[in-house]
Design an enzyme around this catalytic site. Structure first.
Site, PDB file in Angstrom:
ATOM      1  CE  LYS A  11     -49.022   6.401 -12.580  1.00 34.52           C
ATOM      2  NZ  LYS A  11     -48.658   5.110 -13.221  1.00 34.52           N
ATOM      3  CE1 TYR A  51     -44.990   3.341  -9.585  1.00 34.99           C
ATOM      4  CE2 TYR A  51     -44.287   5.355 -10.685  1.00 34.99           C
ATOM      5  CZ  TYR A  51     -45.290   4.477 -10.306  1.00 34.99           C
ATOM      6  OH  TYR A  51     -46.602   4.718 -10.670  1.00 34.99           O
ATOM      7  CG  ASN A 114     -50.936   3.689 -15.873  1.00 39.04           C
ATOM      8  OD1 ASN A 114     -50.395   4.623 -15.299  1.00 39.04           O
ATOM      9  ND2 ASN A 114     -50.800   2.435 -15.488  1.00 39.04           N
ATOM     10  CG  HIS A 117     -49.409   5.193  -7.664  1.00 40.37           C
ATOM     11  ND1 HIS A 117     -48.765   3.986  -7.828  1.00 40.37           N
ATOM     12  CD2 HIS A 117     -49.527   5.376  -6.317  1.00 40.37           C
ATOM     13  CE1 HIS A 117     -48.505   3.468  -6.635  1.00 40.37           C
ATOM     14  NE2 HIS A 117     -48.958   4.295  -5.698  1.00 40.37           N
ATOM     15  CD  GLU A 128     -47.340   3.779  -2.625  1.00 40.75           C
ATOM     16  OE1 GLU A 128     -46.849   2.816  -3.247  1.00 40.75           O
ATOM     17  OE2 GLU A 128     -48.528   4.128  -2.785  1.00 40.75           O
TER      18      GLU A 128
HETATM   19  P1  DAT Z   1     -50.199  -0.305 -11.151  1.00 38.18           P
HETATM   20  O1  DAT Z   1     -49.878   1.142 -11.406  1.00 38.18           O
HETATM   21  O2  DAT Z   1     -51.507  -0.709 -11.787  1.00 38.18           O
HETATM   22  O3  DAT Z   1     -50.133  -0.674  -9.696  1.00 38.18           O
HETATM   23  P2  DAT Z   1     -47.630  -1.687 -11.465  1.00 38.18           P
HETATM   24  O4  DAT Z   1     -47.429  -1.411 -10.006  1.00 38.18           O
HETATM   25  O5  DAT Z   1     -47.464  -3.082 -11.956  1.00 38.18           O
HETATM   26  O6  DAT Z   1     -49.098  -1.181 -11.927  1.00 38.18           O
HETATM   27  O7  DAT Z   1     -46.634  -0.784 -12.331  1.00 38.18           O
HETATM   28  C1  DAT Z   1     -46.350   0.545 -11.923  1.00 38.18           C
HETATM   29  C2  DAT Z   1     -46.378   1.432 -13.148  1.00 38.18           C
HETATM   30  O8  DAT Z   1     -45.336   1.035 -14.042  1.00 38.18           O
HETATM   31  C3  DAT Z   1     -47.659   1.348 -13.998  1.00 38.18           C
HETATM   32  O9  DAT Z   1     -48.706   2.144 -13.493  1.00 38.18           O
HETATM   33  C4  DAT Z   1     -47.168   1.829 -15.316  1.00 38.18           C
HETATM   34  C5  DAT Z   1     -45.771   1.237 -15.389  1.00 38.18           C
HETATM   35  N1  DAT Z   1     -45.785  -0.062 -16.086  1.00 38.18           N
HETATM   36  C6  DAT Z   1     -46.208  -1.248 -15.593  1.00 38.18           C
HETATM   37  N2  DAT Z   1     -46.105  -2.227 -16.507  1.00 38.18           N
HETATM   38  C7  DAT Z   1     -45.603  -1.634 -17.622  1.00 38.18           C
HETATM   39  C8  DAT Z   1     -45.259  -2.091 -18.925  1.00 38.18           C
HETATM   40  N3  DAT Z   1     -45.394  -3.381 -19.276  1.00 38.18           N
HETATM   41  N4  DAT Z   1     -44.767  -1.179 -19.807  1.00 38.18           N
HETATM   42  C9  DAT Z   1     -44.608   0.106 -19.465  1.00 38.18           C
HETATM   43  N5  DAT Z   1     -44.910   0.614 -18.255  1.00 38.18           N
HETATM   44  C10 DAT Z   1     -45.403  -0.242 -17.353  1.00 38.18           C
HETATM   45 MG    MG Z   2     -48.534  -0.720  -8.392  1.00 36.92          MG
END
Ligand code: DAT
Ligand code: MG
Length: 140
Positions: A11, A51, A114, A117, A128
């Site tokens: 990212k 997303y 973070n 992905h 994807e």
């Molecule tokens: P992951 O990337 O671990 O699969 P996810 O699919 O729940 O997590 O969410 C996709 C992305 O969205 C994640 O990598 C970062 C962002 N995200 C998730 N929860 C968040 C939050 N509470 N605040 C801000 N960004 C968030």
């Molecule tokens: Mg995810």
């Protein structure tokens, strides 16, 4: 468990800090092979489509802006149990909750920024990969 493919994104927070090589070293050390890789710069609309599953969540707008804020590296990773294995190498979404030695524990800045992905299931991995790569680019 058979050989699988999963989809990965390094990212913007990570590409900005020149962490592509360090992240790839962790991927390869885990026994995952990078079978396709390219650097792209998404528009907010392209990030939004990627997303779309999160479009009702409060952070969706911020997430799309972030993913379009700088280049990313999109990858296809291949190996035994690759989908679950890469989720392990990545660590928890929130770096504060991630295990020691994971990519997110070492490199992520926050829950949103973070660093990586990874696909969460075979169906999403296939979708994807097809969103970002043509079959001819996968050189396993
Ligand atoms: P992951 O990337 O671990 O699969 P996810 O699919 O729940 O997590 O969410 C996709 C992305 O969205 C994640 O990598 C970062 C962002 N995200 C998730 N929860 C968040 C939050 N509470 N605040 C801000 N960004 C968030
Ligand atoms: Mg995810």
């Amino acid at each position: 468990m058979a050989i699988q493919r999963t989809f990965s994104i390094i990212k913007p927070d990570a590409t900005r800090r020149n962490l592509t090589g360090a992240i790839n070293a962790k991927i390869e050390a885990a026994g995952l092979r990078i079978v396709a890789q390219k650097r792209i710069h998404m528009t907010p609309a392209q990030a939004g489509q990627f997303y779309a599953v999160h479009k009702e969540r409060p952070f969706y707008g911020e997430l799309c802006e972030f993913m379009a804020s700088a280049p990313v590296v999109v990858q296809v990773l291949e190996g035994e149990n690759a989908i679950a294995k890469y989720r392990e190498v990545m660590g928890a979404t929130d770096p504060a909750a991630a295990d020691a030695g994971t990519i997110r524990k070492e490199f992520a800045l926050s829950k949103g920024e973070n660093s990586v992905h990874g696909s969460d299931a075979p169906e999403t991995a296939a979708e994807e990969i097809a969103y970002f790569f043509a079959g001819i680019e996968l050189v396993g």
